[in-house]
Design an enzyme around this catalytic site. Structure first.
Site, short mmCIF file in Angstrom:
data_model
loop_
_atom_site.label_atom_id
_atom_site.label_comp_id
_atom_site.label_asym_id
_atom_site.label_seq_id
_atom_site.Cartn_x
_atom_site.Cartn_y
_atom_site.Cartn_z
N ARG A 170 36.41 37.13 43.37
CA ARG A 170 35.67 37.69 42.40
C ARG A 170 36.35 39.11 41.85
O ARG A 170 35.76 40.04 41.39
CB ARG A 170 34.21 38.34 43.13
CG ARG A 170 33.48 37.24 43.76
CD ARG A 170 33.00 36.03 42.51
NE ARG A 170 32.19 35.24 43.11
CZ ARG A 170 32.75 33.99 43.77
NH1 ARG A 170 34.09 33.60 43.30
NH2 ARG A 170 31.93 32.81 44.08
N CYS A 218 24.56 37.42 42.42
CA CYS A 218 24.77 38.12 43.69
C CYS A 218 25.26 39.61 43.46
O CYS A 218 26.12 39.93 42.74
CB CYS A 218 25.74 37.38 44.44
SG CYS A 218 25.32 35.89 45.17
N GLU A 287 29.21 43.61 43.86
CA GLU A 287 30.02 42.49 42.91
C GLU A 287 29.73 42.74 41.57
O GLU A 287 30.32 42.35 40.52
CB GLU A 287 29.50 40.97 43.40
CG GLU A 287 30.23 39.94 42.71
CD GLU A 287 29.62 38.55 43.25
OE1 GLU A 287 29.65 37.86 42.48
OE2 GLU A 287 30.09 38.37 44.41
#
Length: 296
Positions: A170, A218, A287
């Site tokens: 990510r 998320c 995130e």
């Protein structure tokens, strides 16, 4: 340049645009200045001007990974709507950064091309997918990217090969370099099963994630060897609410907007989760992009 400085732009801009309209969280106050770009030349002109005047700005795609501040943004929001795609060969396709990543994956799968089936159901743009190295538990964007074109601070177009993009879980170089992602070239291949693969992946997402409620996906990166959602659930936090923000009952690594959630409420929930897990010796890294009212 200070945010309060009066500035005259050599292109049309909008003022007081509510960022909640440009976020899948449906949260965010007004932007001081807002500009939507639809072409490469338009983006070059805007980027060059902003850098030459040292004016604070952020680049936004679909807003599917951004938590905007309740006060808005005291700077310039550059909204990327550059669309389009072209096949460069039988095994490569170039897609512009403002295009829906999910739509690109669906279009390719429907035409019998494999490689981007995992993109179906990911709500961001192509540029956002590159920026975050978006993906699933089995595949990420980095695995199919051949190269990326960007616009630098001088308005020039540069190209980076995959190995220059500093991809990680990510993560990409663009989280540390404020370059405008213009396009990406992806590796693809013919596969008669691609559409069914995409459908199966989408069905799995719909069953496990709260697609019917506003969210930004998320909230936390998964710790090495573990799943953030599972850890949050085991900590007894699934379903916990603060005002209009709630830790999803469907997937504990999602925070959903149940009506009139504020960025303050979301950030407090994030802190609550981090504090609870930290007390168990687990560190959770965010995130999502939390955009402050003013850039530091």
């Amino acid at each position: 340049m200070k945010e309060s400085t009066v500035i005259h732009f050599p292109f049309s801009v909008r003022r007081g645009v509510w960022l909640s309209k440009y976020s899948t969280f449906r949260i965010g106050g007004p932007a001081n200045y807002f500009k939507e770009v639809h072409s490469t030349s338009e983006a070059q002109r805007v980027i060059q001007f902003l850098y030459s005047h040292n004016y604070p700005f952020i680049i936004v795609g679909k807003g599917s990974n951004c938590l905007f501040d309740d006060q808005g943004f005291d700077g310039f929001v550059l909204y990327n709507s550059i669309q389009g795609k072209e096949f460069l060969s039988d095994t490569t396709i170039k897609a512009y950064s403002g295009m829906s990543f999910s739509f690109l994956g669906k279009t390719l799968a429907s035409s019998g091309y494999s490689g981007l089936e995992f993109a179906v159901g990911i709500p961001g743009s192509v540029g956002g997918a590159i920026f975050m190295n978006a993906g699933t538990g089995k595949q990420d964007t980095a695995s199919v990217v051949e190269s990326v074109e960007v616009i630098n601070s001088k308005g020039e177009i540069l190209s980076y090969r995959n190995e220059e993009l500093e991809f990680g879980y990510r993560k990409s170089r663009f989280q540390n370099h404020n370059e405008f992602i213009l396009s990406a070239t992806f590796r693809i291949s013919k596969n008669s099963s691609s559409l069914q693969i995409a459908k199966d992946l989408l069905e799995s997402r719909l069953l496990s994630q709260p697609y019917q409620q506003p969210s930004v996906g998320c909230i936390f990166r998964n710790p090495p060897g573990n799943c953030a959602g599972k850890l949050i659930d085991e900590a007894g936090l699934k379903g916990v609410s603060l005002g209009g923000a709630q830790i999803s009952l469907k997937h504990a690594n999602f925070i959903v907007n149940t009506g009139r959630a504020t960025s303050h409420e979301v950030k407090e929930l994030i802190r609550m989760v981090q504090d609870k897990l930290r007390s168990q010796g687990i560190s959770l890294e965010e995130e999502i992009r939390i955009i402050p009212y003013r850039l530091p």
